[in-house]
Design a protein around this motif. Sequence first.
Motif, PDB file in Angstrom:
ATOM      1  N   ASP A  47       0.861  -1.180   0.000  1.00 42.47           N
ATOM      2  CA  ASP A  47       0.000   0.000   0.000  1.00 42.47           C
ATOM      3  C   ASP A  47       0.897   1.231   0.000  1.00 42.47           C
ATOM      4  N   LYS A  48       0.323   2.374   0.246  1.00 51.03           N
ATOM      5  CA  LYS A  48       1.078   3.629   0.161  1.00 51.03           C
ATOM      6  C   LYS A  48       2.008   3.862   1.353  1.00 51.03           C
ATOM      7  N   ASN A  49       2.161   2.851   2.189  1.00 54.73           N
ATOM      8  CA  ASN A  49       3.146   2.913   3.272  1.00 54.73           C
ATOM      9  C   ASN A  49       4.243   1.869   3.063  1.00 54.73           C
ATOM     10  N   THR A  50       4.272   1.288   1.860  1.00 56.08           N
ATOM     11  CA  THR A  50       5.184   0.186   1.548  1.00 56.08           C
ATOM     12  C   THR A  50       6.345   0.635   0.676  1.00 56.08           C
ATOM     13  N   GLY A  51       7.527   0.156   1.011  1.00 53.99           N
ATOM     14  CA  GLY A  51       8.694   0.373   0.163  1.00 53.99           C
ATOM     15  C   GLY A  51       9.008  -0.924  -0.568  1.00 53.99           C
ATOM     16  N   VAL A  52       9.420  -0.821  -1.830  1.00 51.63           N
ATOM     17  CA  VAL A  52       9.734  -2.007  -2.624  1.00 51.63           C
ATOM     18  C   VAL A  52      11.121  -1.901  -3.236  1.00 51.63           C
ATOM     19  N   ILE A  53      11.894  -2.951  -3.060  1.00 52.66           N
ATOM     20  CA  ILE A  53      13.185  -3.068  -3.730  1.00 52.66           C
ATOM     21  C   ILE A  53      12.971  -3.928  -4.965  1.00 52.66           C
ATOM     22  N   GLU A  54      13.319  -3.389  -6.123  1.00 46.23           N
ATOM     23  CA  GLU A  54      13.260  -4.165  -7.355  1.00 46.23           C
ATOM     24  C   GLU A  54      14.680  -4.504  -7.773  1.00 46.23           C
ATOM     25  N   ILE A  55      14.893  -5.740  -8.139  1.00 50.30           N
ATOM     26  CA  ILE A  55      16.225  -6.175  -8.566  1.00 50.30           C
ATOM     27  C   ILE A  55      16.222  -6.298 -10.082  1.00 50.30           C
ATOM     28  N   GLY A  56      16.893  -5.376 -10.742  1.00 47.21           N
ATOM     29  CA  GLY A  56      16.928  -5.345 -12.197  1.00 47.21           C
ATOM     30  C   GLY A  56      15.688  -4.685 -12.762  1.00 47.21           C
ATOM     31  N   ILE A  59      13.578  -2.295 -18.632  1.00 48.18           N
ATOM     32  CA  ILE A  59      13.108  -1.053 -19.249  1.00 48.18           C
ATOM     33  C   ILE A  59      11.960  -0.443 -18.440  1.00 48.18           C
ATOM     34  N   GLY A  60      11.658  -1.045 -17.288  1.00 53.12           N
ATOM     35  CA  GLY A  60      10.677  -0.459 -16.384  1.00 53.12           C
ATOM     36  C   GLY A  60       9.277  -1.018 -16.456  1.00 53.12           C
ATOM     37  N   VAL A  61       9.085  -2.165 -17.096  1.00 53.67           N
ATOM     38  CA  VAL A  61       7.742  -2.745 -17.238  1.00 53.67           C
ATOM     39  C   VAL A  61       7.143  -3.070 -15.868  1.00 53.67           C
ATOM     40  N   LEU A  62       7.880  -3.832 -15.067  1.00 55.16           N
ATOM     41  CA  LEU A  62       7.413  -4.171 -13.721  1.00 55.16           C
ATOM     42  C   LEU A  62       7.484  -2.958 -12.801  1.00 55.16           C
ATOM     43  N   THR A  63       8.508  -2.152 -12.986  1.00 57.25           N
ATOM     44  CA  THR A  63       8.714  -0.970 -12.137  1.00 57.25           C
ATOM     45  C   THR A  63       7.499  -0.056 -12.136  1.00 57.25           C
ATOM     46  N   LYS A  64       6.936   0.189 -13.303  1.00 58.69           N
ATOM     47  CA  LYS A  64       5.763   1.063 -13.419  1.00 58.69           C
ATOM     48  C   LYS A  64       4.607   0.549 -12.571  1.00 58.69           C
ATOM     49  N   GLU A  65       4.400  -0.749 -12.600  1.00 59.91           N
ATOM     50  CA  GLU A  65       3.301  -1.335 -11.833  1.00 59.91           C
ATOM     51  C   GLU A  65       3.560  -1.247 -10.332  1.00 59.91           C
ATOM     52  N   LEU A  66       4.823  -1.400  -9.942  1.00 67.10           N
ATOM     53  CA  LEU A  66       5.178  -1.302  -8.527  1.00 67.10           C
ATOM     54  C   LEU A  66       4.994   0.128  -8.021  1.00 67.10           C
ATOM     55  N   CYS A  67       5.333   1.096  -8.865  1.00 67.42           N
ATOM     56  CA  CYS A  67       5.180   2.501  -8.486  1.00 67.42           C
ATOM     57  C   CYS A  67       3.714   2.865  -8.244  1.00 67.42           C
ATOM     58  N   LYS A  68       2.819   2.149  -8.888  1.00 62.57           N
ATOM     59  CA  LYS A  68       1.385   2.423  -8.746  1.00 62.57           C
ATOM     60  C   LYS A  68       0.833   1.940  -7.411  1.00 62.57           C
ATOM     61  N   ILE A 112      18.261  -0.349   2.864  1.00 67.55           N
ATOM     62  CA  ILE A 112      16.922  -0.343   3.454  1.00 67.55           C
ATOM     63  C   ILE A 112      16.791   0.763   4.500  1.00 67.55           C
ATOM     64  N   GLY A 113      17.816   0.895   5.337  1.00 66.29           N
ATOM     65  CA  GLY A 113      17.791   1.924   6.372  1.00 66.29           C
ATOM     66  C   GLY A 113      17.798   3.327   5.800  1.00 66.29           C
ATOM     67  N   GLU A 114      18.490   3.502   4.688  1.00 66.92           N
ATOM     68  CA  GLU A 114      18.624   4.830   4.073  1.00 66.92           C
ATOM     69  C   GLU A 114      17.415   5.219   3.232  1.00 66.92           C
ATOM     70  N   LYS A 115      16.879   4.268   2.467  1.00 67.34           N
ATOM     71  CA  LYS A 115      15.826   4.593   1.497  1.00 67.34           C
ATOM     72  C   LYS A 115      14.405   4.407   2.018  1.00 67.34           C
ATOM     73  N   PHE A 116      14.229   3.574   3.046  1.00 69.26           N
ATOM     74  CA  PHE A 116      12.866   3.231   3.459  1.00 69.26           C
ATOM     75  C   PHE A 116      12.586   3.500   4.936  1.00 69.26           C
ATOM     76  N   SER A 117      13.275   4.445   5.523  1.00 73.91           N
ATOM     77  CA  SER A 117      13.105   4.727   6.953  1.00 73.91           C
ATOM     78  C   SER A 117      11.682   5.200   7.281  1.00 73.91           C
ATOM     79  N   ASP A 118      10.979   5.765   6.293  1.00 74.25           N
ATOM     80  CA  ASP A 118       9.625   6.257   6.525  1.00 74.25           C
ATOM     81  C   ASP A 118       8.553   5.294   6.019  1.00 74.25           C
ATOM     82  N   CYS A 119       8.945   4.064   5.692  1.00 72.70           N
ATOM     83  CA  CYS A 119       7.994   3.058   5.216  1.00 72.70           C
ATOM     84  C   CYS A 119       7.680   2.060   6.323  1.00 72.70           C
ATOM     85  N   GLU A 120       6.427   1.633   6.383  1.00 72.54           N
ATOM     86  CA  GLU A 120       6.027   0.688   7.424  1.00 72.54           C
ATOM     87  C   GLU A 120       6.486  -0.736   7.137  1.00 72.54           C
ATOM     88  N   SER A 121       6.659  -1.058   5.865  1.00 74.51           N
ATOM     89  CA  SER A 121       7.141  -2.386   5.492  1.00 74.51           C
ATOM     90  C   SER A 121       7.957  -2.282   4.217  1.00 74.51           C
TER      91      SER A 121
END
Length: 285
Positions: A47-56, A59-68, A112-121
């Motif tokens: 949800d909008k409190n979630t941080g996601v790490i994508e590996i690779g 061209i951003g096909v999966l990335t776009k969906e994760l950003c949504k 994780i500590g640097e990029k997602f400190s304000d994310c709940e999960s």
Amino acid sequence: MDYNLCDINTVEQLLKKNGFKFSKALGQNFIIDENVCPNMAAALDADKNTGVIEIGAGIGVLTKELCKVAKRVVSIELDKRLYPVLEETLGDFDNFELVEGDVLKIDLEELIGEKFSDCESVKVCANLPYYITSPVIMRLLEVQLKIDEIVVMVQKEAAERLTAKLGTRESGAISAAVQYRGEAERLFEVGRECYLPSPKVDSEVIKIRLYSKPVYSVESEKDFFNLIRAAFAQRRKTLVNSVSSTLGIPKKKLETALYELGLDNSVRAEKLTMEDFVKLNEYLK
């Protein structure tokens, strides 16, 4: 610009414009099926409190969906040739960040500590190149990172191994790592025709839900994972021979340990359950 990244002509023109050519060495195959990536993103409990790490990022096909679906998406991408492509395809998303590097070398705990400190999960989602599937999954599991879910697309054979229960013929070191950290399930298959270029095998998406607290108690997780690796290092050999030759533990000590566990000296690693491995590890200490 909102590119249709599942349209072959659009993708080919985009790649040609940026002078990109596929690298076999990096196992590059981009998804061109319009249903796969939305289904992968939906498989995350995000949800909008979630941080996601994508590996690779590709061209951003999966990335776009994760950003949504997530608050923030950080993609680790090794191939610098894709950076200008991603600037075009993901330029409209302000919750996306590209990190240069190799996931097998990056300090994930620091990231994780640097990029997602304000994310709940924090969760991991990726279309993994076949050749690094096991190393990447082991990297995510050997150290207890602050992540609670992993959704990955892997070769179908790898999916079978990742979700196999210990004590079965299909199990291996990666199966043990998954079972130690959480519970895995197979979600859906992805045919080879869904990729550009098309690989020679089919794929499958799996989900690993990680335990919030350890279910199994071991004195040293490092020693435990070393034992697991050693046990399956030489699958055709008995556990005694494989562990002894890999870790240098005397065969007599291993045989005595197996006797205490009620197991035969000729047993192979694939016959042991998680409980057996936990007890064996503690006995050897």
